[in-house]
Design a protein around this motif. Structure first.
Motif, PDB file in Angstrom:
ATOM      1  N   TYR A  90      43.221  -3.041 109.715  1.00  0.00           N
ATOM      2  CA  TYR A  90      43.469  -2.181 108.569  1.00  0.00           C
ATOM      3  C   TYR A  90      42.253  -1.281 108.411  1.00  0.00           C
ATOM      4  O   TYR A  90      41.169  -1.583 108.900  1.00  0.00           O
ATOM      5  CB  TYR A  90      43.629  -3.014 107.286  1.00  0.00           C
ATOM      6  CG  TYR A  90      44.880  -3.830 107.203  1.00  0.00           C
ATOM      7  CD1 TYR A  90      44.964  -5.078 107.834  1.00  0.00           C
ATOM      8  CD2 TYR A  90      45.989  -3.382 106.505  1.00  0.00           C
ATOM      9  CE1 TYR A  90      46.122  -5.838 107.761  1.00  0.00           C
ATOM     10  CE2 TYR A  90      47.153  -4.143 106.420  1.00  0.00           C
ATOM     11  CZ  TYR A  90      47.201  -5.367 107.055  1.00  0.00           C
ATOM     12  OH  TYR A  90      48.350  -6.115 106.979  1.00  0.00           O
ATOM     13  N   GLN A 130      40.176   1.381 105.359  1.00  0.00           N
ATOM     14  CA  GLN A 130      40.100   1.821 103.971  1.00  0.00           C
ATOM     15  C   GLN A 130      39.106   2.968 103.898  1.00  0.00           C
ATOM     16  O   GLN A 130      37.896   2.761 104.060  1.00  0.00           O
ATOM     17  CB  GLN A 130      39.671   0.672 103.055  1.00  0.00           C
ATOM     18  CG  GLN A 130      39.714   1.014 101.580  1.00  0.00           C
ATOM     19  CD  GLN A 130      39.412  -0.191 100.704  1.00  0.00           C
ATOM     20  OE1 GLN A 130      38.651  -1.073 101.073  1.00  0.00           O
ATOM     21  NE2 GLN A 130      40.022  -0.243  99.524  1.00  0.00           N
ATOM     22  N   LYS A 137      43.184   3.378  99.209  1.00  0.00           N
ATOM     23  CA  LYS A 137      43.747   2.044  99.381  1.00  0.00           C
ATOM     24  C   LYS A 137      43.603   1.559 100.821  1.00  0.00           C
ATOM     25  O   LYS A 137      43.336   2.335 101.736  1.00  0.00           O
ATOM     26  CB  LYS A 137      45.223   2.039  98.974  1.00  0.00           C
ATOM     27  CG  LYS A 137      46.098   2.952  99.791  1.00  0.00           C
ATOM     28  CD  LYS A 137      47.527   2.925  99.255  1.00  0.00           C
ATOM     29  CE  LYS A 137      48.410   3.850 100.046  1.00  0.00           C
ATOM     30  NZ  LYS A 137      49.808   3.826  99.557  1.00  0.00           N
ATOM     31  N   VAL A 138      43.765   0.269 100.985  1.00  0.00           N
ATOM     32  CA  VAL A 138      43.747  -0.339 102.310  1.00  0.00           C
ATOM     33  C   VAL A 138      45.029   0.048 103.036  1.00  0.00           C
ATOM     34  O   VAL A 138      46.128  -0.093 102.484  1.00  0.00           O
ATOM     35  CB  VAL A 138      43.640  -1.870 102.183  1.00  0.00           C
ATOM     36  CG1 VAL A 138      43.702  -2.528 103.554  1.00  0.00           C
ATOM     37  CG2 VAL A 138      42.362  -2.271 101.444  1.00  0.00           C
ATOM     38  N   MET A 183      36.093   2.134 106.276  1.00  0.00           N
ATOM     39  CA  MET A 183      35.867   0.712 106.544  1.00  0.00           C
ATOM     40  C   MET A 183      37.050   0.221 107.356  1.00  0.00           C
ATOM     41  O   MET A 183      38.204   0.487 106.998  1.00  0.00           O
ATOM     42  CB  MET A 183      35.780  -0.084 105.242  1.00  0.00           C
ATOM     43  CG  MET A 183      34.459  -0.005 104.548  1.00  0.00           C
ATOM     44  SD  MET A 183      33.183  -0.966 105.390  1.00  0.00           S
ATOM     45  CE  MET A 183      33.496  -2.598 104.733  1.00  0.00           C
TER      46      MET A 183
END
Lengths: 113, 112
Positions: A35, A37, A42-43, A89
């Motif tokens: 995932y 971010q 949002k993720v 991230m």
């Protein structure tokens, strides 16, 4: 308690360079995910991986991205030619079985200059 | 496409009170709805999972409800403490093993 680990914690790269983000999932887990971010957002799901192949991927996961499980413990995300907008991230996650929660790693902060 | 709304970006409450966070979604109901906690610069930490056929789940001071008619989940923290201050994320999962679709989160601040 076992946990997902990620290296490096912070990666700075120049636009157009290749980066490899590394993850060590929890040892008895079978399902692996990446995932990302972007700061303040949002993720977002990138890709899931099971039984040595991609099981699902999002629109974000284009030809510039690839994943690999080169051995029994590591799970990597490669970005072939980084763009400024790849700065984010990146979280690796793993889960033991279907229908269970994801255990997330601490993340790698990727900064593309 | 699926939209997830978490009631507000920020929620401020006093220590000892119950915090209630809302997660609303559009379209069809997920098989699983999960709540995570995220601290600044850290990865999401799993808190609770509730299945489509479940109405309520509890774990210590945490409680989650799931109403598929209203397309809503409520997340409660009772007897809140300053250490509960964090961003709480709602995530939908339509089938086991598929992508988690996250909301933007609600940032909870508990003051002493």
């Amino acid at each position: 308690e076992p946990e997902v680990t990620q290296t490096p914690s912070h990666q700075v790269t120049q636009m157009g360079q290749e980066v490899i983000l590394r993850c060590v999932p929890i040892s008895n887990h079978l399902y692996f995910y990446w995932y990302r971010q972007i700061l303040g957002q949002k993720v977002e799901f990138l890709v899931s991986f099971y039984n040595n192949e991609i099981s699902e991927k999002s629109e974000i996961f284009d030809d510039q991205f690839s994943v690999e499980r080169p051995d029994g413990s590591n799970f990597t995300l490669k970005i072939r030619s980084t763009k400024l907008e790849d700065s984010a991230m990146y979280f690796c996650a793993s889960s033991e079985t279907l229908g269970t929660s994801g255990d997330f790693g601490p993340g790698t902060r990727l900064t593309v200059l | 496409s699926q939209k997830i709304e978490q009631n507000s970006e920020a929620l401020n409450i006093q220590e000892g009170k119950t915090a209630t966070l809302t997660c609303n979604y559009t379209n069809y109901s997920p098989a699983y709805l999960q709540w995570y906690r995220q601290d600044p610069g850290r990865g999401p930490v799993f808190l609770l999972l509730i299945r489509e056929n479940e109405k309520e789940k509890r774990k210590e001071r945490l409680k989650v409800t799931f109403d598929t008619t209203l397309k809503q989940s409520l997340f409660h923290i009772t007897a809140s403490q300053p250490a509960d201050s964090a961003t709480y994320l709602c995530a939908l999962q339509y089938q086991a093993g598929t992508a988690l679709i996250f909301g933007k989160g609600t940032t909870l601040s508990v003051s002493s």
